[in-house]
Design an enzyme around this catalytic site. Structure first.
Site, mmCIF file in Angstrom:
data_model
loop_
_atom_site.group_PDB
_atom_site.id
_atom_site.type_symbol
_atom_site.label_atom_id
_atom_site.label_comp_id
_atom_site.label_asym_id
_atom_site.label_seq_id
_atom_site.Cartn_x
_atom_site.Cartn_y
_atom_site.Cartn_z
ATOM 1 N N ASN A 195 13.013 37.625 41.842
ATOM 2 C CA ASN A 195 13.984 37.184 42.346
ATOM 3 C C ASN A 195 14.033 36.187 43.621
ATOM 4 O O ASN A 195 13.000 36.137 44.189
ATOM 5 C CB ASN A 195 15.053 38.440 42.783
ATOM 6 C CG ASN A 195 14.550 39.167 43.892
ATOM 7 O OD1 ASN A 195 13.913 38.824 44.828
ATOM 8 N ND2 ASN A 195 14.401 40.739 43.582
ATOM 9 N N GLU A 198 12.484 37.496 46.807
ATOM 10 C CA GLU A 198 10.858 37.869 46.835
ATOM 11 C C GLU A 198 10.313 36.482 46.819
ATOM 12 O O GLU A 198 9.413 36.343 47.418
ATOM 13 C CB GLU A 198 10.865 38.328 45.358
ATOM 14 C CG GLU A 198 11.220 39.889 45.418
ATOM 15 C CD GLU A 198 11.044 40.649 43.963
ATOM 16 O OE1 GLU A 198 10.972 41.843 43.750
ATOM 17 O OE2 GLU A 198 11.144 39.871 42.972
ATOM 18 N N ASP A 264 14.415 44.210 34.999
ATOM 19 C CA ASP A 264 13.625 44.784 33.846
ATOM 20 C C ASP A 264 14.257 44.144 32.474
ATOM 21 O O ASP A 264 13.297 44.032 31.541
ATOM 22 C CB ASP A 264 13.860 46.256 33.758
ATOM 23 C CG ASP A 264 13.103 47.108 35.016
ATOM 24 O OD1 ASP A 264 12.363 46.595 35.409
ATOM 25 O OD2 ASP A 264 13.732 48.193 35.071
#
Length: 474
Positions: A195, A198, A264
């Site tokens: 993301n 990150e 996920d």
């Protein structure tokens, strides 16, 4: 997309990573504890879900694809529960059981669709030797050419470089949902899906799309990757590949309730699409659409092929909240169930709407994702209350209820009780206000037999339609 047609999702994807059990406790919170300045939650229901890498596997399976799931769990009750949840969904997990470690478990306490507290039960698996997990991975004889490494920083993937190397020798592409700031561990992977937070933690602060592309290309070169997919929350996602124009996909979310597990869904959907031979850009668009759907659900969730198909065809709208017919409601409930929504239902005359009604309906709505209010027709009210009632006709009563933010759907029923309607809808939670016993409530047998709950909420004292009418007479 080059085509709006979904792939058949008939291939197999291997997922390896940190598996966990997600527990959700739901309840009403209306007071502060006298022991400390914290809310008191009266827990009404509990739910267990597969989380972490296991949620990635569920997202793959929900699309119809097969999934080989590899992870580490303890030798405890939570491991048994997690394995049971996965098998119920058609996934046969291949777990390494470690007696000395508990199965990673997260307990979330929610009230009114808001998370109040999370409790984590875990010990890191990082110190464990790599041989056990690698042995399981090597004996994988599935026909998948896609491997997803789902890293939640719990230690399962502390030796992920060996897994990437092994996968490369087997001709498998590895997609990594990374964790932490040491991206060198993922050297040689096909794709990373960080993301924005990150990505910036490793690449530095991004100023605009051109800067993002420049920093991403440097990262790809440094870590020997084929591409990067950066998920950017409300700004969508960006696919960067050497030698290709960057692809910036706008967000597809219409409403955001919970971003838990959205990553996920992205990597699971992306892996399933790539396994079926979908072009990389189209696979990213499919994953983007899936993310837009799943953030509209509470908790870790999955997406069905039907939901994706509607979104890709531009039909991602749902029935507008408000007054509906019974047939419209039945179709809408089916759609909501496909999306994993928790459905609450209540009923009443609601002749003169007052503060007691509003308080009750707000509490009822807090027990789930959607609230259905079934309203007695004028004939039904007369049969129950006498010839002088109702004061307000059905259409007016329904319009007032539909105007409340806490009410999603209003539907009429003509019988003396809503038992038939409740039996058709079968809500997850049936709510009744007043001083009742469960066995006195119409529809309780049907709801409980279907696995639902029946909850009785007390009315707010000092308010009643009858007392209002008496005051008006004087």
């Amino acid at each position: 997309m080059s085509s709006d047609k979904l792939p058949s999702f008939d291939k197999t994807v291997t997922v390896i990573g940190d598996v966990m059990l997600d527990r959700y406790w739901y309840g009403d919170s209306s007071r502060i504890s006298p022991e400390a300045p914290v809310p008191v939650v009266n827990v009404k229901s509990r739910e267990d879900r597969a989380g972490g890498a296991a949620n990635v596997a569920l997202n793959i399976r929900s699309l119809g694809a097969k999934c080989h799931l590899i992870g580490i769990v303890g030798e405890d009750e939570n491991a048994v529960k997690l394995e049971g949840l996965l098998r119920q969904s058609g996934i046969e997990p291949d777990f390494l059981n470690i007696r000395e470690h508990p199965t990673i478990t997260k307990l979330r306490v929610l009230s009114r669709n808001q998370q109040l507290l999370r409790l984590d039960f875990e010990d890191s698996f990082a110190a464990l030797p790599s041989e056990g997990l690698l042995d399981i991975f090597r004996k994988d004889e599935s026909d998948s050419d896609i491997v997803i490494a789902s890293d939640y920083g719990k230690g399962t993937l502390s030796h992920v470089s060996k897994i990437i190397e092994c996968a490369g020798k087997l001709g498998k592409r590895v997609l990594v949902d990374p964790k932490g700031t040491d991206f060198s561990r993922y050297n040689g992977a096909f794709m990373l899906t960080p993301n924005m937070k990150e990505f910036e933690a490793v690449a530095g602060k991004v100023t605009d799309n051109a800067d993002l592309e420049r920093r991403a290309l440097l990262m790809i070169e440094k870590f020997n990757l084929s591409c990067l997919l950066v998920t950017r929350s409300e700004d969508g996602m960006s696919l960067i590949r050497p030698g290709h124009r960057a692809v910036h996909l706008p967000t597809r979310a219409r409403e955001v309730y919970d971003v838990t597990g959205a990553g996920d869904t992205v990597i699971g959907t992306l892996g399933a699409a790539l396994a079926c031979g979908v072009d990389l850009v189209d696979a990213c668009e499919i994953a983007n659409r899936a993310a837009g759907i799943v953030v509209g659900k509470v908790g870790t969730s999955t997406v069905s092929p039907e939901e994706l198909d509607r979104a890709l065809c531009g039909d991602d709208s749902s029935l507008s909240a408000g007054v509906v017919t019974e047939d419209e409601l039945s179709k809408e409930v089916k759609r909501l169930r496909d999306e994993g929504k928790r459905i609450v239902m209540t009923n009443g005359c609601f002749d003169i709407l007052h503060a007691g009604h509003v308080s009750y309906l707000k509490r009822a709505r807090s027990l789930g994702d959607r609230l259905i209010v079934a309203v007695n027709t004028d004939r039904s009210v007369k049969a129950l209350k006498g010839p002088s009632r109702p004061v307000n006709p059905l259409e007016a009563r329904m319009q007032v209820l539909a105007a409340l933010d806490c009410v999603d759907y209003v539907v009429p029923f003509d019988e003396d009780t809503p038992q038939r309607l409740i039996a058709r809808i079968l809500p997850d939670v049936l709510v009744k206000g007043g001083d009742y016993k469960v066995e006195q409530i119409a529809g309780h047998k049907e709801v409980e037999t279907n696995g639902g709950q029946v909850i009785i909420l007390p009315f707010l004292e000092g308010y009643s339609t009858t007392s209002i009418i008496e005051k008006l007479k004087h």
